[in-house]
Design an enzyme around this catalytic site. Structure first.
Site, PDB file in Angstrom:
ATOM      1  N   MET A  70     -36.440 102.529  52.331  1.00 44.63           N
ATOM      2  CA  MET A  70     -36.916 101.587  51.324  1.00 44.63           C
ATOM      3  C   MET A  70     -36.973 100.163  51.868  1.00 44.63           C
ATOM      4  O   MET A  70     -37.843  99.376  51.476  1.00 44.63           O
ATOM      5  CB  MET A  70     -36.035 101.650  50.082  1.00 44.63           C
ATOM      6  N   GLU A  71     -36.072  99.840  52.782  1.00 43.16           N
ATOM      7  CA  GLU A  71     -36.101  98.509  53.389  1.00 43.16           C
ATOM      8  C   GLU A  71     -37.359  98.338  54.232  1.00 43.16           C
ATOM      9  O   GLU A  71     -38.001  97.275  54.195  1.00 43.16           O
ATOM     10  CB  GLU A  71     -34.847  98.290  54.227  1.00 43.16           C
ATOM     11  N   ASP A  99     -51.306  86.244  49.175  1.00 42.01           N
ATOM     12  CA  ASP A  99     -51.050  84.899  48.655  1.00 42.01           C
ATOM     13  C   ASP A  99     -51.622  83.837  49.579  1.00 42.01           C
ATOM     14  O   ASP A  99     -52.180  82.831  49.119  1.00 42.01           O
ATOM     15  CB  ASP A  99     -49.545  84.693  48.488  1.00 42.01           C
ATOM     16  N   CYS A 152     -31.097 101.292  44.881  1.00 40.42           N
ATOM     17  CA  CYS A 152     -30.875 101.215  46.324  1.00 40.42           C
ATOM     18  C   CYS A 152     -29.507 100.603  46.627  1.00 40.42           C
ATOM     19  O   CYS A 152     -29.035  99.717  45.912  1.00 40.42           O
ATOM     20  CB  CYS A 152     -31.951 100.357  46.986  1.00 40.42           C
ATOM     21  N   HIS A 153     -28.892 101.070  47.706  1.00 39.75           N
ATOM     22  CA  HIS A 153     -27.616 100.525  48.142  1.00 39.75           C
ATOM     23  C   HIS A 153     -27.829  99.226  48.924  1.00 39.75           C
ATOM     24  O   HIS A 153     -28.877  99.032  49.544  1.00 39.75           O
ATOM     25  CB  HIS A 153     -26.880 101.530  49.045  1.00 39.75           C
TER      26      HIS A 153
END
Length: 329
Positions: free
Chosen positions: A111-112, A126, A76-77
């Site tokens: 993707m972000e 969590d 990824c960039h």
């Protein structure tokens, strides 16, 4: 099918050169679903877990994850993100996470957005694992994206089978569907008054209403697609037309429209503005989706009343025109 861009001619992984791509505004929205027990959902909503501020922590983690996507996913960039937002919608046994990432650059932010939704979901696990270590994070997927050479994208718009079905579909005369986009209504924490009002209005005009479907804002795109698959003559939605990060009804509607009817949307806003200035902020759309008349109404009872007043003199004529009748006199 196009080749995989992250492979070179010899099949080796590579980072795509985006230097010659146009710089455009790019937006992507992704979702993930965190499933747990109803009692855990209640604890999260009441902020009653040993680790406090569960949602606030998950939101910050999602934003941080989006900013570090290029460090987590090798090809990824690095992107200069202008905005990352996360919305959390509750059902009886799940939390639906919706993440939107924005940038102005030469490559997309899918993707972000996906990373933000995923990291937020992992953080929920969590924060709640002490009471439910068996919780599940799943259904991680891209909802929509815009910008770049390919423009707007949604799963339905790119599915050839869906496109083919739309061209062959036959609208069922005299039928209608109603969708209420309300996270609180879907969770049962707020009584919905708008859906029954629209349904009664349609019934009074001779329409058989398939269903009044109440869904969280994050799932309105699924409800609209499902309703259109059933080929009603009319689909009216209410809610999700404002400026809140969770308001996504116009975005979920637009990809399905063959032709927009801006005059109807503007008439609804104009009538509402005579009573409350905030009516001008509604982003509701109206149009035709493969023969079905689709109208987005605001989520308030007053907004619905105004919208139905506008449709009262238009809907039957519009439906008749689309069906091939009702010619201008």
């Amino acid at each position: 099918m196009t080749g995989l861009t992250h492979l070179d001619d010899d099949g080796r992984a590579r980072m795509v050169d985006v230097g010659d791509k146009a710089t455009t505004k790019r937006v992507a929205t992704a979702t993930a679903t965190f499933t747990t027990r109803p009692d855990v959902i209640a604890l999260v909503q009441a902020d009653g877990l040993p680790k406090a501020d569960v949602i606030a922590t998950a939101r910050i983690a999602g934003i941080a994850g989006a900013k570090r996507t290029s460090e987590l996913i090798p090809l990824c960039h690095q992107l200069a993100l202008s905005s990352v937002s996360l919305d959390f919608a509750f059902t009886e046994d799940s939390i639906v996470i919706t993440a939107t990432a924005k940038t102005t650059g030469q490559t997309g932010v899918e993707m972000e957005a996906l990373t933000a939704a995923s990291i937020a979901g992992l953080t929920l696990h969590d924060m709640t694992k002490a009471v439910d270590p068996a919780s599940v994070l799943g259904d991680i997927r891209l909802l929509e994206k815009s910008g770049g050479k390919r423009g707007d994208w949604t799963p339905d718009a790119q599915d050839p089978a869906t496109v083919a079905a739309a061209t062959e579909r036959v609208v069922r005369p005299g039928t209608a569907a109603v969708i209420v986009a309300s996270t609180a209504g879907a969770a049962g924490t707020r009584e919905d008054l708008t859906g029954p009002r629209i349904s009664a209005w349609l019934a009074d005009r001779g329409y058989v209403v398939d269903a009044v479907t109440v869904v969280p804002d994050a799932e309105v795109h699924l409800a609209i697609a499902a309703a259109l698959d059933a080929t009603p003559a009319v689909l009216i939605t209410t809610g999700g037309t404002g400026l809140s990060p969770s308001d996504r009804t116009p975005e979920a509607t637009r990809p399905h429209l063959d032709r927009e009817l801006p005059g109807i949307a503007e008439a609804i806003r104009t009538l509402g503005s005579t009573k409350t200035p905030t009516a001008a902020l509604s982003r509701g759309l109206a149009g035709v989706a493969a023969g079905t008349v689709v109208v987005n109404l605001p989520g308030s009872t007053g907004g619905v009343k105004d919208g139905l007043s506008v449709l009262d003199g238009l809907l039957d004529h519009l439906v008749a025109q689309i069906a091939g009748g009702g010619a201008h006199e």
